[in-house]
Scaffold this motif. Structure first.
Motif, mmCIF file in Angstrom:
data_model
loop_
_atom_site.group_PDB
_atom_site.id
_atom_site.type_symbol
_atom_site.label_atom_id
_atom_site.label_comp_id
_atom_site.label_asym_id
_atom_site.label_seq_id
_atom_site.Cartn_x
_atom_site.Cartn_y
_atom_site.Cartn_z
ATOM 1 N N PRO A 181 51.486 37.962 40.959
ATOM 2 C CA PRO A 181 50.290 39.047 41.003
ATOM 3 C C PRO A 181 49.424 38.463 41.995
ATOM 4 O O PRO A 181 49.012 37.169 41.981
ATOM 5 C CB PRO A 181 49.781 38.948 39.464
ATOM 6 C CG PRO A 181 50.320 37.749 39.046
ATOM 7 C CD PRO A 181 51.686 37.616 39.600
ATOM 8 N N ALA A 182 48.493 39.398 42.676
ATOM 9 C CA ALA A 182 47.707 38.871 43.813
ATOM 10 C C ALA A 182 46.921 40.280 44.205
ATOM 11 O O ALA A 182 47.513 41.256 44.449
ATOM 12 C CB ALA A 182 47.863 38.100 44.790
ATOM 13 N N GLY A 183 45.596 40.010 44.346
ATOM 14 C CA GLY A 183 45.068 41.397 44.887
ATOM 15 C C GLY A 183 44.682 42.452 43.897
ATOM 16 O O GLY A 183 44.792 43.602 44.222
ATOM 17 N N TRP A 184 43.979 42.052 42.747
ATOM 18 C CA TRP A 184 43.452 42.903 41.793
ATOM 19 C C TRP A 184 42.240 42.891 41.289
ATOM 20 O O TRP A 184 41.757 41.817 41.345
ATOM 21 C CB TRP A 184 44.594 42.918 40.485
ATOM 22 C CG TRP A 184 45.967 43.398 40.744
ATOM 23 C CD1 TRP A 184 46.983 42.473 41.252
ATOM 24 C CD2 TRP A 184 46.572 44.777 40.612
ATOM 25 N NE1 TRP A 184 48.231 43.371 41.509
ATOM 26 C CE2 TRP A 184 47.799 44.743 41.012
ATOM 27 C CE3 TRP A 184 45.978 45.890 40.119
ATOM 28 C CZ2 TRP A 184 48.439 45.735 40.980
ATOM 29 C CZ3 TRP A 184 46.902 46.941 40.042
ATOM 30 C CH2 TRP A 184 48.202 46.758 40.390
ATOM 31 N N PHE A 185 41.622 43.890 41.062
ATOM 32 C CA PHE A 185 40.069 43.787 40.549
ATOM 33 C C PHE A 185 39.868 44.716 39.553
ATOM 34 O O PHE A 185 40.457 45.916 39.381
ATOM 35 C CB PHE A 185 38.919 44.566 41.748
ATOM 36 C CG PHE A 185 37.724 44.528 41.621
ATOM 37 C CD1 PHE A 185 36.964 43.420 41.221
ATOM 38 C CD2 PHE A 185 37.115 45.680 41.239
ATOM 39 C CE1 PHE A 185 35.675 43.469 41.187
ATOM 40 C CE2 PHE A 185 35.900 45.802 40.949
ATOM 41 C CZ PHE A 185 35.097 44.570 40.802
ATOM 42 N N SER A 186 38.965 44.480 38.600
ATOM 43 C CA SER A 186 38.766 45.038 37.237
ATOM 44 C C SER A 186 37.378 45.618 37.170
ATOM 45 O O SER A 186 36.585 44.832 36.940
ATOM 46 C CB SER A 186 39.217 44.372 35.900
ATOM 47 O OG SER A 186 38.657 45.035 34.998
ATOM 48 N N PRO A 187 37.109 46.864 37.590
ATOM 49 C CA PRO A 187 35.708 47.456 37.716
ATOM 50 C C PRO A 187 35.054 47.506 36.133
ATOM 51 O O PRO A 187 33.891 47.493 36.178
ATOM 52 C CB PRO A 187 35.782 48.735 38.406
ATOM 53 C CG PRO A 187 37.107 49.096 37.994
ATOM 54 C CD PRO A 187 38.053 47.987 37.977
ATOM 55 N N ARG A 188 35.911 47.620 35.371
ATOM 56 C CA ARG A 188 35.403 47.796 33.987
ATOM 57 C C ARG A 188 36.419 47.414 33.041
ATOM 58 O O ARG A 188 37.953 47.599 33.246
ATOM 59 C CB ARG A 188 34.868 49.229 33.761
ATOM 60 C CG ARG A 188 35.959 50.351 33.964
ATOM 61 C CD ARG A 188 35.401 51.500 33.952
ATOM 62 N NE ARG A 188 34.431 51.668 34.722
ATOM 63 C CZ ARG A 188 34.914 52.429 36.265
ATOM 64 N NH1 ARG A 188 36.087 52.423 36.317
ATOM 65 N NH2 ARG A 188 33.732 52.249 36.944
ATOM 66 N N TYR A 189 36.261 47.175 31.725
ATOM 67 C CA TYR A 189 37.081 46.666 30.606
ATOM 68 C C TYR A 189 38.084 47.771 30.603
ATOM 69 O O TYR A 189 37.882 48.983 30.364
ATOM 70 C CB TYR A 189 36.484 46.458 29.381
ATOM 71 C CG TYR A 189 37.239 45.953 28.277
ATOM 72 C CD1 TYR A 189 37.513 44.641 28.334
ATOM 73 C CD2 TYR A 189 38.195 46.861 27.439
ATOM 74 C CE1 TYR A 189 38.368 44.164 27.386
ATOM 75 C CE2 TYR A 189 38.850 46.349 26.471
ATOM 76 C CZ TYR A 189 39.026 44.776 26.388
ATOM 77 O OH TYR A 189 39.780 44.406 25.273
ATOM 78 N N GLY A 190 39.564 47.293 30.590
ATOM 79 C CA GLY A 190 40.598 48.218 30.511
ATOM 80 C C GLY A 190 40.943 49.046 31.752
ATOM 81 O O GLY A 190 42.190 49.539 31.626
ATOM 82 N N GLU A 191 40.576 48.569 32.786
ATOM 83 C CA GLU A 191 40.890 49.216 33.887
ATOM 84 C C GLU A 191 41.061 48.182 35.218
ATOM 85 O O GLU A 191 40.459 47.081 35.440
ATOM 86 C CB GLU A 191 39.922 50.235 34.636
ATOM 87 C CG GLU A 191 40.359 50.909 35.792
ATOM 88 C CD GLU A 191 39.202 51.859 36.268
ATOM 89 O OE1 GLU A 191 39.445 52.423 37.514
ATOM 90 O OE2 GLU A 191 38.265 52.187 35.480
ATOM 91 N N ALA A 192 42.432 48.358 35.867
ATOM 92 C CA ALA A 192 42.637 47.458 37.157
ATOM 93 C C ALA A 192 42.900 48.288 38.240
ATOM 94 O O ALA A 192 43.944 49.115 38.209
ATOM 95 C CB ALA A 192 43.552 46.385 36.609
ATOM 96 N N VAL A 193 42.426 47.902 39.363
ATOM 97 C CA VAL A 193 42.550 48.653 40.476
ATOM 98 C C VAL A 193 43.136 47.672 41.383
ATOM 99 O O VAL A 193 42.712 46.509 41.706
ATOM 100 C CB VAL A 193 41.265 49.264 41.222
ATOM 101 C CG1 VAL A 193 41.221 50.387 40.021
ATOM 102 C CG2 VAL A 193 40.286 48.410 41.514
ATOM 103 N N PRO A 194 44.044 47.991 42.625
ATOM 104 C CA PRO A 194 44.281 47.204 43.679
ATOM 105 C C PRO A 194 43.118 46.869 44.521
ATOM 106 O O PRO A 194 42.383 47.686 44.957
ATOM 107 C CB PRO A 194 45.430 47.955 44.497
ATOM 108 C CG PRO A 194 45.984 48.861 43.488
ATOM 109 C CD PRO A 194 44.906 49.214 42.722
ATOM 110 N N ALA A 195 42.997 45.492 44.998
ATOM 111 C CA ALA A 195 41.785 45.227 45.883
ATOM 112 C C ALA A 195 42.346 44.026 46.750
ATOM 113 O O ALA A 195 43.098 43.248 46.139
ATOM 114 C CB ALA A 195 40.725 45.020 45.113
ATOM 115 N N SER A 196 41.953 43.941 47.817
ATOM 116 C CA SER A 196 42.536 42.875 48.870
ATOM 117 C C SER A 196 41.966 41.347 48.467
ATOM 118 O O SER A 196 40.763 41.204 48.163
ATOM 119 C CB SER A 196 41.981 43.404 50.259
ATOM 120 O OG SER A 196 42.476 44.418 50.717
#
Length: 289
Positions: A181-196
């Motif tokens: 795993p690499a390149g992930w961001f969690s903007p809020r609890y329970g959510e993960a989105v791809p990010a460089s």
């Protein structure tokens, strides 16, 4: 300590309210995934998701066996240098109390109105494992490789540039990778989105690395790292738009940090010389070993 993430010696960057280098976030307090396609809690809590040194796949706080970490991590951060003079500031910290990461030092030299110089000195005894410097980028900005191995991170209202040192390979830009795993961001609890995520491999034959950060549209400049191991001192040569800047980083009380400009015709913000900044006895943060 059970909630701790492995963000020791991590760095972050923002221009006003616009973030560029960020923390990856929490995502979940449960070890098992609650999203069908995303890494689990071990990634978001581990060192590979944070803006710091990664040795192999070793977590300096120890791996997660359940939802939370067990007991004290046994790792501390000690402030080794903290000084400011003539529009130049320096802070350096050291990780202590870990078999692999103990002795890793990270420092930042801020030259007001010009740039930030980030340097890493590796532990004296390094294992035969891959070494990487990782930096998580906000999902709201876009990193673009540029000439001479620079990376320009384009935001809405500003841009952020990174110039790598000569002991680092060109940045690998990874977005939303699952294995490993690499390149992930969690903007809020329970959510993960791809990010460089920017990942720089370090030459294992070297004992130091450096990058230079800056904001704005001016051209970034390359960084060379020379080593003088006999004196435990390193010299970073920065070619700033055709003018040479030299930053000496040593580990003797009489040669701590110096910033020089080769020519005298330049702005007052970077003409100052900082020399003989004394190491001081500063507090240590973290749990006792």
């Amino acid at each position: 300590p059970g909630h701790m993430h492995s963000d020791l010696l991590g760095v972050y960057a923002a221009s006003g309210a616009e973030p560029f280098l960020v923390d990856a976030g929490t995502w979940s307090y449960r070890i098992r995934a609650t999203q069908s396609v995303s890494p689990d809690r071990r990634y978001f809590a581990g060192a590979s998701a944070h803006n710091t040194l990664l040795i192999g796949d070793v977590d300096p706080l120890g791996g997660l066996r359940g939802d939370f970490r067990d007991g004290e991590p046994g790792v501390r951060i000690r402030v080794r240098r903290l000084a400011a003079e003539n529009r130049i500031a320096v802070v350096e910290c050291e990780m202590i109390g870990h078999a692999l990461y103990g002795g890793h030092r990270r420092g930042i030299v801020h030259v007001e109105g010009n740039c930030w110089i980030l340097y890493d000195r590796l532990p004296a005894a390094m294992p035969d494992q891959a070494l990487r410097l990782n930096f998580q980028v906000s999902p709201d900005v876009r990193p673009v490789p540029a000439r001479h191995d620079f990376v320009i991170v384009e935001g809405r209202s500003d841009s952020f540039w990174i110039a790598k040192g000569s002991t680092l390979a060109a940045a690998e830009i990874v977005t939303g990778r699952l294995d490993p795993p690499a390149g992930w961001f969690s903007p809020r609890y329970g959510e993960a989105v791809p990010a460089s995520q920017l990942s720089y491999a370090l030459d294992r034959s070297c004992s130091s690395a450096a990058l230079v950060f800056g904001f704005g549209g001016e051209d970034p400049f390359p960084v060379d790292v020379d080593e003088f191991d006999g004196r435990r001192q390193h010299l970073l040569r920065l070619c700033d738009r055709g003018k040479l800047v030299e930053t000496r980083i040593g580990h003797r009380h009489d040669t701590d940090v110096g910033v020089d400009r080769a020519e005298r015709k330049f702005s007052a913000a970077i003409c100052a010389r900082v020399s003989a900044l004394k190491s001081v006895d500063l507090p240590t943060f973290g749990s006792p070993t």
